[in-house]
Each structure stands twice: as structure tokens, then as C-alpha cells.
Design a protein around this motif. Structure first.
Motif, short mmCIF file in Angstrom:
data_model
loop_
_atom_site.label_atom_id
_atom_site.label_comp_id
_atom_site.label_asym_id
_atom_site.label_seq_id
_atom_site.Cartn_x
_atom_site.Cartn_y
_atom_site.Cartn_z
N GLN A 90 42.34 39.04 28.45
CA GLN A 90 41.01 39.42 28.07
C GLN A 90 40.01 38.85 29.05
N THR A 91 40.28 37.65 29.55
CA THR A 91 39.51 36.71 30.67
C THR A 91 39.92 37.03 31.86
N TYR A 92 40.81 37.94 32.32
CA TYR A 92 41.67 38.49 33.57
C TYR A 92 42.23 37.18 34.16
N ASN A 93 41.95 36.09 34.21
CA ASN A 93 42.60 34.81 34.74
C ASN A 93 43.07 35.22 36.20
N LEU A 94 42.21 35.63 36.97
CA LEU A 94 42.34 35.72 38.50
C LEU A 94 42.00 34.23 38.85
N LEU A 95 42.95 34.13 40.21
CA LEU A 95 42.61 32.80 40.82
C LEU A 95 41.53 33.20 41.96
N PRO A 96 40.44 32.02 41.54
CA PRO A 96 39.04 32.65 42.30
C PRO A 96 39.20 32.18 43.98
N ARG A 97 40.18 31.43 44.23
CA ARG A 97 40.34 31.17 45.54
C ARG A 97 40.95 32.21 46.67
N LEU A 98 41.58 32.89 45.60
CA LEU A 98 42.45 33.97 46.28
C LEU A 98 41.72 35.33 46.49
N THR A 99 42.27 36.16 47.25
CA THR A 99 41.44 37.44 47.51
C THR A 99 42.07 38.51 46.41
N ALA A 100 41.48 39.56 46.47
CA ALA A 100 42.09 40.52 45.44
C ALA A 100 43.70 40.72 45.71
N LEU A 101 44.03 41.02 47.12
CA LEU A 101 45.30 41.27 47.51
C LEU A 101 46.34 40.11 47.18
N GLN A 102 45.96 38.73 47.39
CA GLN A 102 46.59 37.75 47.12
C GLN A 102 46.85 37.56 45.53
N ASN A 103 45.74 37.94 44.78
CA ASN A 103 45.97 37.86 43.38
C ASN A 103 46.89 38.79 43.05
N VAL A 104 46.88 40.15 43.23
CA VAL A 104 47.64 41.05 43.12
C VAL A 104 49.12 41.09 43.52
N GLU A 105 49.34 40.30 44.54
CA GLU A 105 50.54 40.18 45.09
C GLU A 105 51.30 39.00 44.49
N LEU A 106 50.45 38.06 43.68
CA LEU A 106 51.26 36.90 42.98
C LEU A 106 52.50 37.10 42.09
N PRO A 107 52.72 38.35 41.30
CA PRO A 107 53.91 38.54 40.76
C PRO A 107 55.16 38.74 41.65
N LEU A 108 54.72 39.24 42.76
CA LEU A 108 55.72 39.57 43.53
C LEU A 108 56.18 38.33 44.41
N VAL A 109 55.30 37.50 44.58
CA VAL A 109 55.60 36.06 45.35
C VAL A 109 56.69 35.34 44.36
#
Ligand SMILES: Nc1ncnc2c1ncn2[C@@H]1O[C@H](COP(=O)(O)OP(=O)(O)OP(=O)(O)O)[C@@H](O)[C@H]1O
Ligand SMILES: Nc1ncnc2c1ncn2[C@@H]1O[C@H](COP(=O)(O)OP(=O)(O)OP(=O)(O)O)[C@@H](O)[C@H]1O
Ligand SMILES: [Mg+2]
Ligand SMILES: [Mg+2]
Lengths: 225, 225
Positions: A90-109
Motif C-alpha cells: 500500500q505504501t509502495y516500499n520503493l528504495l529511494p536511492r535506487l532508480t526505477a530499473l534498480q527497484n524493479v530488478e531487485l527480486p531478480l537480484v
């Protein structure tokens, strides 16, 4: 795939007790698309967190894929979360220092996917949510709805067998909402299970089944026609 | 009360230029109730931040209450924000270490209202948004919609002459949405000005006038019947 019996989450603040989820029994079969509705404070996010093993119940039992979750080790729980469950918070929980790409690739990392491959997949999914031209932007360089879509992209990138989406369209215009729901239906048509919290009746109508929570309990449980 | 001419907010990220707000002319009279709609990324929050003097335009002119804002000192701008404008932010911006009561009383702290009085008013307004029993809870002990309501309460506590509400009902169920809109209409009926961003047509319908943004510009500007 989900089965709960007597599931309860209780908070104690001073002398006051709050039942966020109260003695809840629920079954969700593989391949179902279920929506959860209910008043603000009725327990939807708490239930989602319990289903996704992001929180533990105070009492009650939860079986995920037939295995009782209280018997799983932390490593086993982490493995399930990383490999099988996609989350839209609900609060997105994106990592503010990472780009959109880096946020989205995180599960694959976390899965050890090689860099080139995971970036290609992450860019592709960002394209599906209409953000293909913004992949290098950070969350604070984006609108509210754009951040929400990055969160949705991140939940889909690993093609999860169970998607838990907590109000994934609240900050989106109707056109973008449709695009997101089309993506969810596509995932569902591939045999995956979707549980979606929403306040929007039009969004809930897209699911097969709708449960309504009230004060931490299931108030109604009906199939859409 | 609000007048803009050629208002522009431009971002430059590397070689790429984004116009969040582009050459926008707008007038909002005292006592108006206006809704702003538009696609995700169309410039709504940016416009709100500019109107509320929380950001400065790249180019263009903004008069608030007949005074050109670029000619105001920082102290004058802060005084206007603290005394006259209530904000509901899309991201709520609650202070996580403060209780609901402390968050809501904050505007009154800045005005130097005595402790006993400001706490009574803050508790009363929290009651109006249905959180009278939760005043000592912190944001992380609340649901998403409850946090949103704390944000709404904080915007209203000082009975602002201008209320800027950026998607104040996105995470609320329809009943709670009605309660919030009733509060806004009450404030409006007292002669105050309301500007409200929303993705929900039903919410926009409650306003007198609706503008629709597209790519940082006004696409339509119509009165509701
Ligand atoms: N700091 C920034 N740097 C670069 N671009 C930005 C920045 N802030 C906003 N933008 C861009 O400006 C545009 C307008 O943003 P804004 O937040 O005003 O949109 P919005 O209409 O409120 O959208 P939403 O409905 O998603 O909340 C978007 O494309 C956004 O990505
Ligand atoms: N950490 C906590 N401590 C105390 N109470 C909590 C805590 N977390 C949640 N609650 C309470 O439990 C209840 C259920 O919260 P939950 O977040 O599940 O509601 P929700 O249905 O998701 O609401 P919304 O629609 O507002 O997001 C609420 O009354 C909430 O205030
Ligand atoms: Mg919630
Ligand atoms: Mg916005």
C-alpha cells in the motif's frame, strides 16, 4: 494454495487491545483471482501481510502450499517470498536511492539472475506499465501514480505464482488502472493466483470472488457473476 | 485568490527535459471549490505545490491574494503557509515519531496556540475524521486510510482559508470518503477556498468547477451543473 484457520493478529497498546484480524478462516485455491474489500481499518493489509508471511499471527494456523508456515525456517520463508510471491504494498516500499530499473530488478537480484538478463526483463516490465522512458528516474523524480506503477512492475517482474496487491490502483487514473488490471489478468490467465485489495468496486468486479472484511473478520464471501 | 500567468515547472535530467507544468494560466476566486483531474504524471501535484508555495516555478508569475509570490520573503511565505493554507499531501507527510494528536496539533504549535487549547482542538478534529479513539497512536500503528485521515485532520485543524488537498480520499472506503467530503464542504460553506486533486469522478462531482490537466497544461475547465 492458501488456507487459514482461526487466524488472529492482535495488538496491545497500553490497556487497549485491537484485533486487526480475528479468528479468520480462509481458503484460496490455486489459480483464483480474489478481491478483498472493507472499510478503512478493517484488517485488509494485515491479512495480506499474514498471507505473504511478512508478519506472524498472534494465534491461529496458516498453511501455504500445504505446509504450515509456523513450521518453516526463516530461510524457507524468505525463499518462498523471493521466488513465489509478488507484493504490491500500500505504501509502495520503493528504495529511494535506487532508480526505477534498480527497484524493479531487485527480486531478480535476490534470485541470482545475471545482470544483463535481469535489466532487460525489468526494462520490459516497466514498459508494460507505461514507464519505459523513465527507467533511470528515482522515486522522488516521479509522480505518485508513477511510483505506484514502479511498485506494480516490481511485483510482476519475477512472474510470481501468487500476487498480493494491496490497493495497487488507488493513485492511478482510470486509463492506467485498466492497463494494470490487464496485466494482472494476463498473469492470472497463466494459472497464477491473485489476491487484490481495493476500495474501488469497478476494480473488485474484475476478480472472480470478493470477500469483504469487517473488524478483522470475513463479513461476506461471494463470487462475481 | 490564486492567479497564475505562464506558470512553468521544468526538470532537466541529463539531456532530457520534462515540463511538469507548462505555461499555465489559472484564476481561482475566493470561495471557489475546484477539482483538478488528469492522467498520472499530468502535473497535478506539481501545480498544487506551486500554488501552495512549497515549490518555485521555473518561469512564470504567481499572485496569491494579489501579491506576487516571487517578491515575498521566506518569512512572509512561511507565514502564509502556516496561517492560511491547509495541505493534504499525496504522501501524507506525517511525522512518524509523533502521535496522531501531535501530528494534527502541529499547525497550531507553529501559530503559538497554547498547549491545552491546541490539544482540545486537535482531538476534536480527529473525532470528526473518525479517529477519536486513536489519538495516541503513531502512524505505524495505523492503517493506510487511517493515516490519510490524520493528514486530512491536520489540514483542517487551523480552519485554513485555502485548502489544497492532493488525492485526500484515494485510500479510503466510500463511507469514509463521504465523511471527508462533508468536512470539506463545511469548510467551503464558511467561505473558504478549496482545491482538490482526485482521480475519482464521484469526488470531482462534489466540486463546483473541474479542470483537467494534460502534459502540464489545462486541457479543459468546466463548471459542474
Ligand atoms: N523532481 C522531479 N524530477 C523530474 N521529474 C519530475 C520531478 N517531479 C515530478 N516530475 C515529473 O513531472 C511530471 C508531473 O508530476 P506530478 O507529480 O505533478 O504528476 P501528477 O499529475 O500528480 O501525477 P499522479 O496522478 O501520478 O500523482 C511527471 O512526469 C513526473 O515524473
Ligand atoms: N502496529 C499496529 N499497532 C496497533 N494497531 C495496528 C497496527 N497495525 C495496524 N493496526 C490496526 O489494525 C487495524 C487493521 O489495520 P489494517 O492496516 O489491516 O487495515 P486496512 O483494512 O488495510 O485499512 P485501510 O483501508 O485504511 O488501509 C486498524 O485498526 C489499525 O489501526
Ligand atoms: Mg490497508
Ligand atoms: Mg500526484
Amino acid at each position: 494454495v492458501i488456507r487459514t484457520q482461526g487466524l488472529t493478529k492482535r495488538y496491545q497498546t497500553g490497556a487497549e487491545v485491537i484485533f486487526a484480524v480475528k479468528d479468520l478462516d480462509l481458503r484460496v485455491e490455486r489459480g483464483e483471482f480474489m478481491a478483498i474489500m472493507g472499510a478503512s481499518g478493517s484488517g485488509k493489509s494485515t491479512l495480506m501481510n499474514l498471507i505473504g508471511c511478512l508478519d506472524t499471527p498472534t494465534t491461529g494456523t496458516y498453511w501455504l502450499n500445504g505446509v504450515e508456515t509456523s513450521q518453516m525456517s526463516d530461510d524457507e520463508l524468505a525463499a518462498i517470498r523471493n521466488r513465489e510471491i509478488g507484493f504490491v504494498f500500500q505504501t509502495y516500499n520503493l528504495l529511494p536511492r535506487l532508480t526505477a530499473l534498480q527497484n524493479v530488478e531487485l527480486p531478480l537480484v535476490y534470485r541470482g539472475v545475471p545482470a544483463r538478463e535481469r535489466r532487460a526483463v525489468a526494462a520490459e516490465v516497466l514498459g508494460h506499465v507505461g514507464l519505459g522512458t523513465r527507467i533511470q528516474h528515482r522515486p522522488n523524480e516521479m509522480s505518485g501514480g508513477q511510483r505506484q506503477r514502479v511498485a506494480v512492475a516490481r511485483s510482476l517482474v519475477g512472474t510470481p505464482s501468487l500476487l498480493l496487491a494491496d490497493e495497487p490502483t488507488g493513485n492511478l487514473d482510470s486509463r492506467t488502472t485498466e492497463d494494470i488490471l490487464d496485466l494482472f489478468e494476463q498473469l492470472h490467465s497463466q494459472g497464477n493466483t491473485i489476491v487484490l485489495v481495493t476500495h474501488e468496486p469497478d476494480v473488485a468486479r474484475r476478480a472472480q470472488r470478493v470477500i469483504v472484511l469487517r473488524d478483522g473478520e470475513i463479513f461476506s464471501d461471494e463470487l462475481n457473476d
